[in-house]
Every structure is written in C-alpha cells, then in structure tokens.
Design a protein around this motif. Sequence first.
Motif, mmCIF file in Angstrom:
data_model
loop_
_atom_site.group_PDB
_atom_site.id
_atom_site.type_symbol
_atom_site.label_atom_id
_atom_site.label_comp_id
_atom_site.label_asym_id
_atom_site.label_seq_id
_atom_site.Cartn_x
_atom_site.Cartn_y
_atom_site.Cartn_z
ATOM 1 N N LEU A 243 0.808 -1.217 0.000
ATOM 2 C CA LEU A 243 0.000 0.000 0.000
ATOM 3 C C LEU A 243 0.843 1.269 0.000
ATOM 4 C CD1 LEU A 243 -2.884 -0.933 2.470
ATOM 5 C CD2 LEU A 243 -3.082 -0.519 0.013
ATOM 6 N N LYS A 244 2.128 1.147 0.273
ATOM 7 C CA LYS A 244 2.985 2.328 0.339
ATOM 8 C C LYS A 244 3.359 2.791 -1.068
ATOM 9 C CE LYS A 244 5.089 1.021 4.762
ATOM 10 N NZ LYS A 244 4.551 2.173 5.517
ATOM 11 N N PRO A 245 3.280 4.097 -1.342
ATOM 12 C CA PRO A 245 3.648 4.582 -2.678
ATOM 13 C C PRO A 245 5.111 4.326 -3.021
ATOM 14 C CG PRO A 245 3.281 6.415 -1.157
ATOM 15 C CD PRO A 245 2.805 5.178 -0.467
ATOM 16 N N ASP A 246 5.967 4.242 -1.999
ATOM 17 C CA ASP A 246 7.391 3.984 -2.235
ATOM 18 C C ASP A 246 7.751 2.542 -1.869
ATOM 19 O OD1 ASP A 246 6.957 4.269 0.458
ATOM 20 O OD2 ASP A 246 8.759 5.453 0.849
ATOM 21 N N ALA A 247 6.799 1.630 -2.066
ATOM 22 C CA ALA A 247 7.011 0.230 -1.683
ATOM 23 C C ALA A 247 8.221 -0.355 -2.400
ATOM 24 C CB ALA A 247 5.775 -0.600 -2.015
ATOM 25 N N PRO A 248 9.026 -1.147 -1.693
ATOM 26 C CA PRO A 248 10.151 -1.821 -2.352
ATOM 27 C C PRO A 248 9.651 -2.966 -3.214
ATOM 28 C CG PRO A 248 9.938 -2.584 -0.095
ATOM 29 C CD PRO A 248 8.925 -1.483 -0.264
ATOM 30 N N GLY A 249 10.537 -3.522 -4.032
ATOM 31 C CA GLY A 249 10.204 -4.770 -4.694
ATOM 32 C C GLY A 249 10.012 -5.849 -3.639
ATOM 33 N N ILE A 250 9.085 -6.754 -3.870
ATOM 34 C CA ILE A 250 8.775 -7.776 -2.865
ATOM 35 C C ILE A 250 8.855 -9.152 -3.507
ATOM 36 C CG2 ILE A 250 7.084 -8.635 -1.206
ATOM 37 C CD1 ILE A 250 5.876 -5.764 -1.235
ATOM 38 N N LEU A 251 9.699 -10.005 -2.934
ATOM 39 C CA LEU A 251 9.858 -11.372 -3.406
ATOM 40 C C LEU A 251 9.455 -12.303 -2.269
ATOM 41 C CD1 LEU A 251 12.923 -12.634 -5.446
ATOM 42 C CD2 LEU A 251 11.637 -14.120 -3.919
ATOM 43 N N MET A 252 8.422 -13.102 -2.492
ATOM 44 C CA MET A 252 7.890 -13.976 -1.452
ATOM 45 C C MET A 252 8.611 -15.318 -1.443
ATOM 46 S SD MET A 252 5.457 -12.065 -0.227
ATOM 47 C CE MET A 252 4.466 -13.182 0.777
ATOM 48 N N LEU A 253 8.866 -15.836 -0.239
ATOM 49 C CA LEU A 253 9.407 -17.179 -0.047
ATOM 50 C C LEU A 253 8.361 -18.013 0.675
ATOM 51 C CD1 LEU A 253 13.020 -16.606 1.371
ATOM 52 C CD2 LEU A 253 12.384 -17.098 -0.983
ATOM 53 N N SER A 254 8.139 -19.244 0.203
ATOM 54 C CA SER A 254 7.171 -20.074 0.905
ATOM 55 C C SER A 254 7.379 -21.545 0.605
ATOM 56 C CB SER A 254 5.742 -19.684 0.510
ATOM 57 O OG SER A 254 4.809 -20.516 1.161
ATOM 58 N N ALA A 255 7.131 -22.369 1.621
ATOM 59 C CA ALA A 255 7.138 -23.818 1.423
ATOM 60 C C ALA A 255 5.866 -24.259 0.718
ATOM 61 C CB ALA A 255 7.261 -24.525 2.772
ATOM 62 N N MET A 256 4.866 -23.364 0.662
ATOM 63 C CA MET A 256 3.613 -23.657 -0.037
ATOM 64 C C MET A 256 3.767 -23.220 -1.488
ATOM 65 S SD MET A 256 0.866 -22.328 2.803
ATOM 66 C CE MET A 256 1.395 -20.628 2.621
ATOM 67 N N ALA A 257 3.796 -24.172 -2.401
ATOM 68 C CA ALA A 257 4.142 -23.848 -3.786
ATOM 69 C C ALA A 257 2.979 -24.012 -4.759
ATOM 70 C CB ALA A 257 5.308 -24.728 -4.243
ATOM 71 N N SER A 258 1.745 -24.041 -4.273
ATOM 72 C CA SER A 258 0.617 -24.232 -5.177
ATOM 73 C C SER A 258 0.357 -22.963 -5.981
ATOM 74 C CB SER A 258 -0.639 -24.597 -4.384
ATOM 75 O OG SER A 258 -1.118 -23.477 -3.671
ATOM 76 N N ASP A 259 -0.335 -23.125 -7.126
ATOM 77 C CA ASP A 259 -0.681 -21.968 -7.951
ATOM 78 C C ASP A 259 -1.535 -20.975 -7.176
ATOM 79 O OD1 ASP A 259 0.722 -23.006 -10.024
ATOM 80 O OD2 ASP A 259 -1.006 -23.513 -11.278
ATOM 81 N N VAL A 260 -2.413 -21.479 -6.310
ATOM 82 C CA VAL A 260 -3.282 -20.596 -5.532
ATOM 83 C C VAL A 260 -2.451 -19.668 -4.654
ATOM 84 C CG1 VAL A 260 -5.027 -20.506 -3.714
ATOM 85 C CG2 VAL A 260 -5.227 -22.190 -5.550
ATOM 86 N N ASP A 261 -1.428 -20.222 -4.003
ATOM 87 C CA ASP A 261 -0.575 -19.406 -3.136
ATOM 88 C C ASP A 261 0.203 -18.378 -3.948
ATOM 89 O OD1 ASP A 261 -1.236 -20.820 -0.741
ATOM 90 O OD2 ASP A 261 0.045 -22.452 -1.420
ATOM 91 N N ARG A 262 0.713 -18.801 -5.100
ATOM 92 C CA ARG A 262 1.451 -17.871 -5.962
ATOM 93 C C ARG A 262 0.546 -16.735 -6.420
ATOM 94 N NH1 ARG A 262 6.224 -20.128 -8.556
ATOM 95 N NH2 ARG A 262 6.620 -22.238 -7.811
ATOM 96 N N ILE A 263 -0.654 -17.089 -6.861
ATOM 97 C CA ILE A 263 -1.596 -16.082 -7.346
ATOM 98 C C ILE A 263 -1.941 -15.089 -6.244
ATOM 99 C CG2 ILE A 263 -3.978 -15.736 -8.120
ATOM 100 C CD1 ILE A 263 -3.653 -18.417 -9.655
ATOM 101 N N LEU A 264 -2.194 -15.603 -5.037
ATOM 102 C CA LEU A 264 -2.528 -14.720 -3.920
ATOM 103 C C LEU A 264 -1.405 -13.722 -3.669
ATOM 104 C CD1 LEU A 264 -4.357 -13.918 -1.566
ATOM 105 C CD2 LEU A 264 -3.200 -15.657 -0.181
ATOM 106 N N GLY A 265 -0.167 -14.213 -3.610
ATOM 107 C CA GLY A 265 0.955 -13.314 -3.379
ATOM 108 C C GLY A 265 1.106 -12.281 -4.474
ATOM 109 N N LEU A 266 1.000 -12.707 -5.736
ATOM 110 C CA LEU A 266 1.173 -11.788 -6.857
ATOM 111 C C LEU A 266 0.080 -10.738 -6.900
ATOM 112 C CD1 LEU A 266 2.248 -14.315 -9.647
ATOM 113 C CD2 LEU A 266 3.701 -12.608 -8.539
#
Length: 237
Positions: A75-98
């Motif tokens: 939500l921050k206008p100056d948000a950094p790039g964000i790379l998520m790490l997770s042991a949950m690798a399903s498409d649903v989890d990826r989609i939610l993060g993206l």
Amino acid sequence: MSETAERKHIVVLDDDAKLRLLIGEYLEAHDLRVSAVASGAELTRLLEREPADVVILDVMMPVEDGISVLKRLALKPDAPGILMLSAMASDVDRILGLELGADDYIAKPVNPRELLARVRAVLRRRGPDRSEQAVEDLIRFEGWLADPSSYSLHAPDGSPVDLTTNEFRLLLALLRRPGRVVSRDSLMLDVHGADAEFYDRAVDVGISRLRAKLGQHGGGDLIRTVRGEGYLFVRRA
C-alpha cells in the motif's frame, strides 16, 4: 558516492536464522547490501530508518505472517520490490501473493543462485528509483485523479483510494489504453515484467479487487470484461 550507497539494499525477513545467514552471505558475495530481520516489526523499524530496494519475505512466520506484511508494504507509494518465499508452492498461493502486490514468488527450499537471479530480475523490472525518474503527468478521468509518480488515486469527491502497488499498475495499464481491449498477457507483463510467470487468475483476481475499490466510489463500471479477450477501460461520452 560511497560503496554502500551504490549497492542495492536487500532486506531478508525470515524467522529462520540459518536461512537468513545463508541468503545474506550469498547475496553479499554478489555485490548486494543485505540487512536481515526476524519479524514484521523489525522490518518496519528498519524501513523507517533506511529504504530497501527489494524485500525477500517469508510467508510462514509467527506473530505476523508474510501475507499481512505484504499487504502493508504494497500500500505504500514507495514500496520496495517484494519477493515472497514459501514452502507452499501451489498456484493458488502464488496467485494470492502476486495479486496482493508481490513482484515474484519462489518456493522453499531456496536455491541461492535462483534467488539471486530473481532478485536481479525484480531490480531490472523496477528500473531506476522513482525519485530519479521524470515525474509523469497526472492522469484525470471522470473526475478521478491518478498520480503515477506516487502510485496514488483520488476519487471524484477527493477521497484517497487505497490500492496495492499491483492494483495501481493494473489501473495504469488500462488508463494508458483507453477504449482498447488489453489482454491478460499484456496486463501481466505491465505489472510483473517480462520475467513473470503467467497466471491468468492473478490478473482476473487483481481486476476484480480493483473494480470493487473503484465501485466503492461509483466507478465500478469503468472497467469492462471482454470475454475471451481481456479488459477494457470504458470511455464515457
């Protein structure tokens, strides 16, 4: 300019101390400056002192999970790039993060070389710091005001509309092509860049949330779905 200032600043947020050390040492060895924190609260305090170029964010953490931290950052206008790490690798989890604003998503166990490549890809997609870019003109439509330089949107009554970084990028991609159908692939490229993995549902969910937020201020019909083709920003007469 000092060597510290020249190197990109990467923050690793993970409650696993050994993994923080492993990632930090590997990225430091490849000319990146790394800070490591163990909680969302520590991250907040760090970013108040010093901005980051990319935050590597673990999803599964105690107290405050990575998704909650992601929502705050995006939500921050100056948000950094964000790379998520997770042991949950399903498409649903990826989609939610993206669709919540992450730039990329990588499954554990982490391959350090792949992580480095993805961090560099996020840095490339984001390009120069926004403060170093020419300020883009404000975009006015139907009484709304969008400011690409600050990733902010105001409704016709002047009230701010809270959009995540990716929701604003989706809106901007449509605003730049008014009256034209924009495919899901094109929208995914605009939001996540050429290195993105394609998930149609990530775009659909992002558009749905964007449309709902516009709808709270009377603009829910500004984005039209063109079945089988993509989305269109409506030009009203």
